[in-house]
Motif scaffolding. Structure first.
Motif, PDB file in Angstrom:
ATOM      1  N   ALA A 593      34.151  20.278  15.723  1.00 39.19           N
ATOM      2  CA  ALA A 593      32.720  20.396  15.114  1.00 39.19           C
ATOM      3  C   ALA A 593      32.159  21.484  16.101  1.00 39.19           C
ATOM      4  N   GLY A 598      34.715  22.344   9.768  1.00 39.58           N
ATOM      5  CA  GLY A 598      34.549  20.998   9.374  1.00 39.58           C
ATOM      6  C   GLY A 598      35.747  20.301   8.701  1.00 39.58           C
ATOM      7  N   SER A 644      28.814  17.103  13.273  1.00 39.96           N
ATOM      8  CA  SER A 644      29.331  17.884  12.158  1.00 39.96           C
ATOM      9  C   SER A 644      27.885  18.282  11.275  1.00 39.96           C
TER      10      SER A 644
END
Length: 725
Positions: A593, A598, A644
């Motif tokens: 992250a 991702g 994230s």
């Protein structure tokens, strides 16, 4: 329907599936059996004496020059043996369950069965056509509260839990005193240099009567429970009796006192992944089964529920101490790794979502652990290195912080980064809240002093030797791992961070002339685990300690150090999975992250969600197939999702830095950022990102999002909306 609870349509078949509640000191595990209930009572400070309460670090300072010479000469296995001080491996005192409250009644038909955990109140409910039981662990009154409404039953207590040692002796009694009925259970520990034993005491109110060593109940009844653990006799039963007798009010009154202290912290942050109501209404078993049927995709309904369950469990396990390897709960006496606080990775991973997840109460629990042990860290530094400052151990049972768990394969006397690593959440709390550092600033200065004393030079280059990357090492000449090394990257990162941060928080320039080692990029283009030529090791290892400068330190960053960030990403993608440990996958996900990948975050999350690693309480396992009850994944997963979606440093905010595939839209609320900014709400959808920000102080913040960035000026306590796309 709400994502802030779970329910099941059957009782727990085993203690690992029991539903959980806790107040940071007392914890309850509710099996949910209608006519033969077993509620396991836990207490954070229940550890079994084993003779290590008075263990101390080995006295190695006089031998350290010789140990350094051995390491530099390549005789690292020999150095590892000397770093133990000639001791056999000793373990911390093992965390263990207390006992079980039993509620037995005549068997009867069971229809419309349901058991629930309400994350917003901390209440566990079991109900069926013939009755209902409700319980919670009160943060207001410090007791466990149980309400019975199931007709006639008999309440008892038993110490017969799986794996009970034969030399832990229980005795039970039920008695009436001053018109009140009590149920008592005591356990005597073996004489091994630790506490005397522990006592559980329950006051029963209602139509209740003593029946041998149990209590007969007719109709509704209220039970309140305390646990005490004296170091030496006598038992303090009378004190507990008076405290329970003084508690006024019925179940609803006690719950009403507790709920604000629980609901307020829990509801500060929420995640909405747009899950249909029908999915949110599914029993927890069906959610888990659906994910198991599609292991290669992240099920949004389960992911959303795990986010909320993780925050619930983390908060419930944090109070007098931070969460253990099992949080606050255990139903058997065979805790893996002693159920302690394993500090070289696990504890910090569990705490990763505390500050940014608006749970300062969790960080305060961690601070209680540190403040009680920092003197011991000083003693470790003196004994092992003859140095000033702080040297933290790799594990503690919560009773002391002396460094005694050492072995040639795990030479934690050579792990230099521990104090910097463990103090990071306390410094991060300061960055998030703006609260003064207080004594933490002095501790950070002591960490810098330690590195100033242990840094040495080889051919004019600064080196850290001995040094250790938990829990691995470079290969030796025979191809075997020899853990003691030079310049483990985690130690290098800690030294660089400590020397810079100490000057920043104290304004003192006494470390200005001290140069720590640099990082090393190896021939593969990867950040090396040891910043020392020729040091290569096991790329299939579960730990990724060499990514400390990426997460949580933010020293290696795609904007400020793009070459090192690319090398760190290369190191992360080269790393294998060893035994698929939960903490390994979550640690990798946090680093991914920070590196804004991702897809790689999702890959590591799928290793957890798609591998049968959650029990029906949504507590997690250490390994696939629900092997070994362990809180790492449950507690760390919310932090992965936050990182994230939102990342922060003072003056900089990133929205959707590492968005997860398969989650095209959603909302995150209440995240508290480094730099004293709260993201009151973040919403995203294809091509759109919007956030509402608020700060208690006037400041300019540069906000980044997919598609652009802009500087925004925040006025004190005034919401500011920013949109992209």
């Amino acid at each position: 329907m709400t994502a802030h609870r779970i329910h099941d349509t059957a009782p727990a078949g085993d203690w690992t599936d029991a539903f959980l509640t806790g107040n940071g000191e007392l914890g309850l595990m509710v099996h949910g059996r209608p006519h033969a209930e077993r509620i396991v009572v836990n207490h954070h400070r229940l550890v079994l004496p084993n003779g290590t309460r008075h263990a101390r670090a080995p006295e190695l300072a006089g031998r350290m020059p010789h140990i350094r010479a051995l390491v530099l000469a390549g005789r690292r296995a020999e150095a590892a043996r000397l770093l133990t001080g000639g001791r056999e491996l000793e373990w911390t005192q093992s965390f263990h369950p207390g006992y079980a409250l039993t509620v037995d009644a005549a068997p009867g038909p069971v229809r419309d069965y349901r058991r629930d955990t309400d994350f917003t109140t901390g209440e566990v409910t079991v109900e069926w056509s013939g009755g209902r039981r409700r319980c919670f662990a009160s943060r207001a009154d410090g007791v466990a509260v149980l309400h019975l409404d199931q007709g006639d039953c008999v309440v008892g207590a038993t110490g017969e839990l799986p794996g009970r040692p034969a030399d832990v002796v229980y005795e039970r009694a039920a008695y009436r005193r001053d018109g009140l009925v009590f149920l008592r259970i005591r356990a005597r520990y073996p004489h091994a240099g630790g506490a005397y034993g522990f006592e559980g005491l329950t006051l029963l109110r209602g139509d209740v009567s003593v029946d041998g060593d149990r209590v007969r109940v007719r109709g509704p009844a209220l039970l309140t429970t305390l646990v005490d653990r004296p170091d030496a006799p006598p038992w303090r039963t009378r004190v507990a009796e008076r405290r329970l007798a003084a508690l006024a009010g019925d179940y609803g009154t006690l719950l009403a006192r507790h709920v604000p202290r629980h609901r307020g912290p829990y509801t500060r942050v929420g995640l909405d992944l747009g899950v249909p109501d029908a999915d949110r209404a599914l029993p927890v078993g069906e959610l888990l089964a659906r994910q198991a049927d599609a292991p290669d995709r992240l099920d949004p309904a389960l992911l959303e529920r795990l986010f909320h369950a993780g925050r619930y469990l983390l908060f419930s396990a944090s109070g007098v101490l931070p969460p253990r390897l099992t949080g606050l709960w255990l139903g058997s006496w065979d805790a893996a790794w002693a159920g302690d606080f394993t500090t070289d990775a696990n504890l910090n991973l569990q705490l990763a979502g505390a500050n940014v997840g608006a749970l300062p109460e969790v960080t305060a629990a961690h601070a209680r652990l540190v403040v009680a042990q920092v003197d011991h860290w000083r003693a470790n530094a003196r004994a092992v290195y003859g140095a000033r400052g702080l040297l933290a151990p790799s594990r503690t049972d919560g009773e002391h912080g002396h460094l005694f768990h050492v072995h040639p394969d795990w030479p934690f006397t050579a792990w230099l980064a521990g104090a910097d690593w463990l103090l990071h959440p306390l410094h991060e709390h300061h960055l998030v809240t703006g609260e003064p550092l207080g004594e933490v600033a002095g501790w950070l200065a002591e960490v810098a002093d330690f590195f100033a004393d242990v840094l040495t030079a080889v051919d004019g280059r600064p080196v850290l030797v001995p040094s250790y990357s938990p829990e691995t090492g470079p290969y030796d000449g025979t191809g075997r791992t020899a853990p003691v090394a030079v310049n483990a990257t985690m130690d290098v990162a800690a030294a660089r961070h400590a020397l810079r941060l100490a000057a920043e928080v104290t304004g003192d320039d006494r470390w200005a002339g001290i140069r720590p080692p640099d990082y090393l990029v190896d021939g593969r283009g990867a950040l090396a685990e040891w910043a020392w030529p020729g040091s290569t090791g096991d790329e299939d290892h579960r730990h990724v300690s060499h990514l400390y400068p990426v997460w949580p330190l933010h020293e290696i960053d795609r904007d400020d150090t793009p070459e090192l960030a690319a090398a760190a990403h290369r190191a992360l993608t080269l790393r294998g999975d060893e035994n698929r440990s939960a903490h390994g996958s979550l640690h990798r996900a946090l680093a991914a992250a920070r590196l804004r990948d991702g897809e790689l975050v999702a890959v590591n999350l799928r290793k957890i969600l798609g591998a049968d690693m959650f029990f029906r309480s949504l507590m997690s396992a250490h390994n696939t197939g629900r092997t070994t009850y362990n809180a790492d994944a449950a507690h760390a997963l919310p932090a992965v999702l936050i990182e994230s979606l939102v990342q922060s440093r003072p003056g900089t905010l990133r929205l959707l830095p590492a968005p997860l595939p398969g989650l095209p839209s959603g909302a995150l609320r209440g995240v508290t950022c480094r730099g004293r900014v709260t993201v009151e709400e973040l919403t995203w959808a294809p091509g759109r990102v919007r956030a509402r920000l608020v700060s208690p102080v006037a400041q300019r913040v540069v906000v980044h999002a997919p598609g652009g960035h802009r500087a925004v000026d925040l006025a004190p306590d005034r919401a500011y909306e920013v949109a992209f796309g």
